[in-house]
Design a protein around this motif. Structure first.
Motif, PDB file in Angstrom:
ATOM      1  N   VAL A  51     -55.153  -4.348 -63.562  1.00 32.31           N
ATOM      2  CA  VAL A  51     -54.548  -5.458 -64.289  1.00 32.31           C
ATOM      3  C   VAL A  51     -55.647  -6.089 -65.124  1.00 32.31           C
ATOM      4  CG1 VAL A  51     -53.326  -7.652 -64.143  1.00 32.31           C
ATOM      5  CG2 VAL A  51     -52.882  -5.857 -62.449  1.00 32.31           C
ATOM      6  N   THR A  52     -55.404  -6.253 -66.398  1.00 30.79           N
ATOM      7  CA  THR A  52     -56.409  -6.798 -67.280  1.00 30.79           C
ATOM      8  C   THR A  52     -55.785  -7.800 -68.236  1.00 30.79           C
ATOM      9  OG1 THR A  52     -58.226  -6.208 -68.781  1.00 30.79           O
ATOM     10  CG2 THR A  52     -56.152  -5.058 -69.091  1.00 30.79           C
ATOM     11  N   GLU A  53     -56.614  -8.673 -68.742  1.00 32.38           N
ATOM     12  CA  GLU A  53     -56.133  -9.655 -69.705  1.00 32.38           C
ATOM     13  C   GLU A  53     -56.129  -9.066 -71.106  1.00 32.38           C
ATOM     14  OE1 GLU A  53     -57.676 -13.766 -67.488  1.00 32.38           O
ATOM     15  OE2 GLU A  53     -58.615 -13.074 -69.334  1.00 32.38           O
ATOM     16  N   LYS A  54     -55.171  -9.481 -71.864  1.00 33.61           N
ATOM     17  CA  LYS A  54     -55.077  -9.048 -73.265  1.00 33.61           C
ATOM     18  C   LYS A  54     -56.405  -9.319 -73.972  1.00 33.61           C
ATOM     19  CE  LYS A  54     -52.516 -10.098 -77.501  1.00 33.61           C
ATOM     20  NZ  LYS A  54     -51.404 -10.927 -78.086  1.00 33.61           N
ATOM     21  N   GLY A  55     -56.871  -8.313 -74.708  1.00 25.00           N
ATOM     22  CA  GLY A  55     -58.111  -8.436 -75.444  1.00 25.00           C
ATOM     23  C   GLY A  55     -59.330  -7.868 -74.742  1.00 25.00           C
ATOM     24  N   LYS A  56     -59.205  -7.613 -73.452  1.00 24.72           N
ATOM     25  CA  LYS A  56     -60.318  -7.035 -72.701  1.00 24.72           C
ATOM     26  C   LYS A  56     -60.356  -5.519 -72.892  1.00 24.72           C
ATOM     27  CE  LYS A  56     -61.498 -10.831 -70.322  1.00 24.72           C
ATOM     28  NZ  LYS A  56     -62.838 -11.465 -70.297  1.00 24.72           N
ATOM     29  N   ASP A  57     -61.531  -4.945 -72.627  1.00 24.23           N
ATOM     30  CA  ASP A  57     -61.676  -3.489 -72.659  1.00 24.23           C
ATOM     31  C   ASP A  57     -61.497  -2.942 -71.253  1.00 24.23           C
ATOM     32  OD1 ASP A  57     -64.506  -3.432 -75.017  1.00 24.23           O
ATOM     33  OD2 ASP A  57     -62.408  -4.034 -75.242  1.00 24.23           O
ATOM     34  N   VAL A  58     -60.940  -1.721 -71.143  1.00 28.19           N
ATOM     35  CA  VAL A  58     -60.795  -1.079 -69.838  1.00 28.19           C
ATOM     36  C   VAL A  58     -61.278   0.360 -69.932  1.00 28.19           C
ATOM     37  CG1 VAL A  58     -58.881  -2.501 -69.025  1.00 28.19           C
ATOM     38  CG2 VAL A  58     -58.409  -0.374 -70.268  1.00 28.19           C
ATOM     39  N   GLU A  59     -61.749   0.858 -68.795  1.00 27.52           N
ATOM     40  CA  GLU A  59     -62.162   2.252 -68.676  1.00 27.52           C
ATOM     41  C   GLU A  59     -61.409   2.897 -67.529  1.00 27.52           C
ATOM     42  OE1 GLU A  59     -66.758   2.371 -70.355  1.00 27.52           O
ATOM     43  OE2 GLU A  59     -66.338   2.698 -68.236  1.00 27.52           O
ATOM     44  N   LEU A  60     -60.811   4.040 -67.807  1.00 30.51           N
ATOM     45  CA  LEU A  60     -60.084   4.792 -66.796  1.00 30.51           C
ATOM     46  C   LEU A  60     -60.818   6.105 -66.579  1.00 30.51           C
ATOM     47  CD1 LEU A  60     -56.475   4.279 -68.244  1.00 30.51           C
ATOM     48  CD2 LEU A  60     -57.833   2.720 -66.852  1.00 30.51           C
ATOM     49  N   ARG A  61     -60.909   6.496 -65.317  1.00 29.97           N
ATOM     50  CA  ARG A  61     -61.729   7.654 -64.990  1.00 29.97           C
ATOM     51  C   ARG A  61     -60.875   8.793 -64.433  1.00 29.97           C
ATOM     52  NH1 ARG A  61     -67.256   8.660 -62.725  1.00 29.97           N
ATOM     53  NH2 ARG A  61     -67.052  10.383 -61.235  1.00 29.97           N
ATOM     54  N   CYS A  62     -61.274  10.012 -64.776  1.00 24.61           N
ATOM     55  CA  CYS A  62     -60.598  11.201 -64.263  1.00 24.61           C
ATOM     56  C   CYS A  62     -61.637  12.206 -63.787  1.00 24.61           C
ATOM     57  CB  CYS A  62     -59.721  11.834 -65.348  1.00 24.61           C
ATOM     58  SG  CYS A  62     -58.981  13.413 -64.863  1.00 24.61           S
ATOM     59  N   ASP A  63     -61.494  12.629 -62.526  1.00 27.39           N
ATOM     60  CA  ASP A  63     -62.313  13.707 -61.963  1.00 27.39           C
ATOM     61  C   ASP A  63     -61.433  14.952 -61.849  1.00 27.39           C
ATOM     62  OD1 ASP A  63     -63.842  11.204 -60.486  1.00 27.39           O
ATOM     63  OD2 ASP A  63     -65.131  12.927 -60.856  1.00 27.39           O
ATOM     64  N   PRO A  64     -61.634  15.950 -62.700  1.00 28.70           N
ATOM     65  CA  PRO A  64     -60.762  17.119 -62.653  1.00 28.70           C
ATOM     66  C   PRO A  64     -61.121  18.034 -61.485  1.00 28.70           C
ATOM     67  CG  PRO A  64     -62.494  17.480 -64.255  1.00 28.70           C
ATOM     68  CD  PRO A  64     -62.680  16.067 -63.726  1.00 28.70           C
ATOM     69  N   ILE A  65     -60.308  19.055 -61.306  1.00 26.98           N
ATOM     70  CA  ILE A  65     -60.610  20.069 -60.300  1.00 26.98           C
ATOM     71  C   ILE A  65     -61.865  20.822 -60.732  1.00 26.98           C
ATOM     72  CG2 ILE A  65     -59.803  22.238 -59.302  1.00 26.98           C
ATOM     73  CD1 ILE A  65     -56.978  21.066 -59.347  1.00 26.98           C
ATOM     74  N   SER A  66     -62.744  21.050 -59.780  1.00 29.34           N
ATOM     75  CA  SER A  66     -63.991  21.725 -60.087  1.00 29.34           C
ATOM     76  C   SER A  66     -63.733  23.101 -60.700  1.00 29.34           C
ATOM     77  CB  SER A  66     -64.806  21.884 -58.800  1.00 29.34           C
ATOM     78  OG  SER A  66     -66.014  22.574 -59.056  1.00 29.34           O
ATOM     79  N   GLY A  67     -64.392  23.345 -61.829  1.00 27.79           N
ATOM     80  CA  GLY A  67     -64.244  24.644 -62.481  1.00 27.79           C
ATOM     81  C   GLY A  67     -63.162  24.689 -63.548  1.00 27.79           C
ATOM     82  N   HIS A  68     -62.303  23.679 -63.580  1.00 30.47           N
ATOM     83  CA  HIS A  68     -61.281  23.645 -64.629  1.00 30.47           C
ATOM     84  C   HIS A  68     -61.927  23.229 -65.948  1.00 30.47           C
ATOM     85  CE1 HIS A  68     -57.275  23.387 -62.201  1.00 30.47           C
ATOM     86  NE2 HIS A  68     -57.960  24.480 -61.958  1.00 30.47           N
ATOM     87  N   THR A  69     -61.711  24.051 -66.956  1.00 31.60           N
ATOM     88  CA  THR A  69     -62.364  23.773 -68.233  1.00 31.60           C
ATOM     89  C   THR A  69     -61.531  22.889 -69.143  1.00 31.60           C
ATOM     90  OG1 THR A  69     -61.449  25.821 -69.134  1.00 31.60           O
ATOM     91  CG2 THR A  69     -63.657  25.939 -68.164  1.00 31.60           C
ATOM     92  N   ALA A  70     -60.240  22.825 -68.893  1.00 34.06           N
ATOM     93  CA  ALA A  70     -59.355  22.035 -69.752  1.00 34.06           C
ATOM     94  C   ALA A  70     -58.981  20.734 -69.056  1.00 34.06           C
ATOM     95  CB  ALA A  70     -58.095  22.828 -70.095  1.00 34.06           C
ATOM     96  N   LEU A  71     -58.973  19.656 -69.828  1.00 30.11           N
ATOM     97  CA  LEU A  71     -58.624  18.340 -69.292  1.00 30.11           C
ATOM     98  C   LEU A  71     -57.763  17.610 -70.307  1.00 30.11           C
ATOM     99  CD1 LEU A  71     -60.898  15.912 -67.346  1.00 30.11           C
ATOM    100  CD2 LEU A  71     -59.507  15.056 -69.239  1.00 30.11           C
ATOM    101  N   TYR A  72     -56.706  16.994 -69.809  1.00 29.25           N
ATOM    102  CA  TYR A  72     -55.738  16.334 -70.668  1.00 29.25           C
ATOM    103  C   TYR A  72     -55.552  14.887 -70.217  1.00 29.25           C
ATOM    104  CZ  TYR A  72     -54.436  21.279 -71.093  1.00 29.25           C
ATOM    105  OH  TYR A  72     -54.457  22.635 -71.271  1.00 29.25           O
ATOM    106  N   TRP A  73     -55.264  14.037 -71.164  1.00 29.47           N
ATOM    107  CA  TRP A  73     -54.821  12.669 -70.873  1.00 29.47           C
ATOM    108  C   TRP A  73     -53.426  12.491 -71.474  1.00 29.47           C
ATOM    109  CZ3 TRP A  73     -56.902   9.019 -67.792  1.00 29.47           C
ATOM    110  CH2 TRP A  73     -58.250   9.107 -67.449  1.00 29.47           C
ATOM    111  N   TYR A  74     -52.537  11.907 -70.656  1.00 25.63           N
ATOM    112  CA  TYR A  74     -51.195  11.573 -71.101  1.00 25.63           C
ATOM    113  C   TYR A  74     -50.921  10.115 -70.753  1.00 25.63           C
ATOM    114  CZ  TYR A  74     -50.184  16.585 -71.575  1.00 25.63           C
ATOM    115  OH  TYR A  74     -50.199  17.893 -71.947  1.00 25.63           O
ATOM    116  N   ARG A  75     -49.982   9.537 -71.463  1.00 21.32           N
ATOM    117  CA  ARG A  75     -49.557   8.176 -71.177  1.00 21.32           C
ATOM    118  C   ARG A  75     -48.063   8.211 -70.885  1.00 21.32           C
ATOM    119  NH1 ARG A  75     -50.437   3.373 -75.522  1.00 21.32           N
ATOM    120  NH2 ARG A  75     -49.006   4.659 -76.782  1.00 21.32           N
ATOM    121  N   GLN A  76     -47.667   7.469 -69.859  1.00 20.44           N
ATOM    122  CA  GLN A  76     -46.261   7.435 -69.481  1.00 20.44           C
ATOM    123  C   GLN A  76     -45.827   5.984 -69.348  1.00 20.44           C
ATOM    124  OE1 GLN A  76     -45.241   9.193 -65.632  1.00 20.44           O
ATOM    125  NE2 GLN A  76     -43.262   9.816 -66.434  1.00 20.44           N
ATOM    126  N   SER A  77     -44.977   5.549 -70.281  1.00 14.84           N
ATOM    127  CA  SER A  77     -44.419   4.213 -70.196  1.00 14.84           C
ATOM    128  C   SER A  77     -43.262   4.220 -69.213  1.00 14.84           C
ATOM    129  CB  SER A  77     -43.958   3.750 -71.575  1.00 14.84           C
ATOM    130  OG  SER A  77     -45.057   3.715 -72.470  1.00 14.84           O
TER     131      SER A  77
END
Lengths: 115, 111
Positions: free
Chosen positions: A12-38
């Motif tokens: 939960v963040t306040e409007k105007g703030k910056d956020v960082e989201l982290r993803c640790d993929p499966i070891s050895g996987h070369t492809a990584l995707y980000w999706y957004r779901q409203s």
């Protein structure tokens, strides 16, 4: 790890703030995707990393969104000056380039709420 | 632009009946399709996939049918169970490009 790990699970963040989201993929996987779901919606493609190739950033909705992948492993999605319309679940998935099919494994997502 | 979509946003079935979830795609060049199941609070989970050189593929209680002539994809679930209640997404992929998803169908299984 055994699966794709995302953190935090909720933010939960306040409007105007910056956020960082982290993803640790499966070891050895070369492809990584980000999706957004409203809420109640499908998955919106954001960005795709494949090995050392230049990422496909065609899905990023504005220049407030950026992502990087360090060392071909962990990825960070950064949203600057967050807006209320950024509220959604952000999903990360990884896959093996060689397989490219059922190698897609999703994390449980980060639920971002901008207040 | 081309997109993947679903015919119905919701589907309600009786436990034990068969379920059919439909999907229309518009990119005729797509060569790979996947069905995902997403339970509440979780990420999508792979169910079954099919390549464009096939028209049918069967898994455990699930069958995917691909009709390239009309660009239609369906997921059939046999003997639907309460645990099958979820949102189901179809997705299409072209080569090594990113995967594009449809809006999803919410399946509800009534006891």
């Amino acid at each position: 790890g055994a699966g794709v790990s995302q953190s935090p699970s909720n933010k939960v963040t306040e409007k105007g703030k910056d956020v960082e989201l982290r993803c640790d993929p499966i070891s050895g996987h070369t492809a990584l995707y980000w999706y957004r779901q409203s809420l109640g919606q499908g998955l919106e493609f954001l960005i795709y990393f494949q090995g050392n190739s230049a990422p496909d950033k065609s899905g990023l909705p504005s220049d407030r969104f950026s992502a990087e992948r360090t060392g071909g492993s962990v990825s960070t999605l950064t949203i600057q000056r967050t807006q209320q319309e950024d509220s959604a679940v952000y999903l990360c998935a990884s896959s093996s380039y060689d397989r490219g099919n059922n190698g897609y494994t999703f994390g449980s997502g980060t639920r971002l709420t901008v207040v | 632009g081309e997109s993947v979509g679903l015919h119905l946003p919701t589907l309600s079935v009786q436990e034990g009946d068969n379920s059919i979830i439909n999907c229309a795609y518009s990119n005729s060049a797509s060569d790979y399709f996947i069905w995902y199941k997403q339970e509440s609070g979780k990420g999508p989970q792979f169910i079954i996939d099919i390549r464009s050189n096939m028209d049918k593929r069967q898994g455990q209680r699930v069958t995917v049918l691909l009709n390239k002539t009309v660009k239609h994809l369906s997921l059939q679930i046999a003997a639907t169970q309460p645990g099958d209640s979820a949102v189901y997404f179809c997705a299409e992929k072209l080569g090594n490009n990113d995967m594009r998803f449809g809006a999803g169908t919410r399946l509800t299984v009534k006891p």
